[in-house]
Design a protein around this motif. Structure first.
Motif, PDB file in Angstrom:
ATOM      1  N   SER A   1       1.097   3.451  -3.692  1.00  0.00           N
ATOM      2  CA  SER A   1       0.421   4.749  -3.664  1.00  0.00           C
ATOM      3  C   SER A   1       0.959   5.673  -4.753  1.00  0.00           C
ATOM      4  O   SER A   1       0.269   6.596  -5.180  1.00  0.00           O
ATOM      5  CB  SER A   1       0.573   5.413  -2.294  1.00  0.00           C
ATOM      6  OG  SER A   1       1.911   5.810  -2.070  1.00  0.00           O
TER       7      SER A   1
ATOM      8  N   SER B   1       0.831  -1.206   0.000  1.00  0.00           N
ATOM      9  CA  SER B   1       0.000   0.000   0.000  1.00  0.00           C
ATOM     10  C   SER B   1       0.861   1.249   0.000  1.00  0.00           C
ATOM     11  O   SER B   1       0.496   2.260  -0.603  1.00  0.00           O
ATOM     12  CB  SER B   1      -0.956   0.002   1.191  1.00  0.00           C
ATOM     13  OG  SER B   1      -0.271   0.192   2.406  1.00  0.00           O
TER      14      SER B   1
ATOM     15  N   ALA C   1      -1.505   6.369   2.280  1.00  0.00           N
ATOM     16  CA  ALA C   1      -0.865   5.047   2.289  1.00  0.00           C
ATOM     17  C   ALA C   1      -0.688   4.541   3.716  1.00  0.00           C
ATOM     18  O   ALA C   1      -0.952   3.358   4.004  1.00  0.00           O
ATOM     19  CB  ALA C   1       0.480   5.117   1.576  1.00  0.00           C
TER      20      ALA C   1
END
Length: 196
Positions: free
Chosen positions: A158, A154, A176
């Motif tokens: 991003s 994540s 994020a």
């Protein structure tokens, strides 16, 4: 070269220009000649520092490996707690936002086959799994492994997964980290029922 420079700064200039061209045109479509031309140096001067495009890409990966090794060493010295997991993710996000690393991530995202074909790319994947294992702590469940991996993903995804126009790097980092925190907070033993 027109201006006498230290070897270190010349290498960094080459890496910066190569990264620009690799991102603009793609790795396969960029030649060492084009890199030399944009730098206004001879091909021989470029070869003094890098013999191939692969060597340039490996240098990006080696820089990243050094950062990940520092983070792994720090994390291994910490207790396996949620605070440590948050520290790992926060420090990881800091390295993702530092210097030219956002550009390096865009290059990797656009040229994934290049990274997969290099030995340095395999070493980078190994470091990512080390970090994921550290995020898991004592929880070796498949769910924890997936949450840890997705938390790391994540943060670096991003840069290409969040497409909100006008989003600053700091706002991107915060988004994020929020998603990563939701994932890492669920790692660990399930809470026990309070007998009261």
């Amino acid at each position: 070269m027109r201006v006498r420079e230290s070897t270190g700064s010349t290498r960094e200039r080459i890496k910066t220009v190569a990264l620009e061209l690799f991102t603009e045109q793609g790795y396969e479509k960029t030649s060492l000649r084009e890199i030399a031309e944009r730098l206004d140096v001879t091909k021989a001067a470029l070869y003094y520092h890098f013999k191939s495009k692969d060597e340039i890409v490996n240098s990006f990966v080696e820089d990243r490996l050094d950062q990940l090794d520092d983070l792994v060493a720090w994390a291994e010295a910490q207790p396996a707690t949620l605070t440590t997991r948050r520290g790992i993710i926060g420090r990881y996000a800091d390295t993702m936002c530092a210097g030219q690393y956002p550009s390096v991530m865009r290059f990797f995202e656009q040229n994934q086959t290049v990274l997969r074909s290099l030995a340095a790319g395999q070493r980078m994947r190994e470091r990512m799994f080390q970090l994921a294992n550290l995020l898991c702590g004592d929880d070796s469940s498949p769910e924890a492994q997936l949450r840890a991996t997705l938390a790391l993903f994540s943060v670096h995804s991003s840069w290409f997964g969040v497409r909100a126009p006008g989003l600053t790097d700091q706002e991107r980092r915060e988004v994020a980290l929020k998603v990563a925190d939701e994932l890492i907070a669920a790692i660990g033993p399930p809470p026990t029922d309070d007998p009261r």
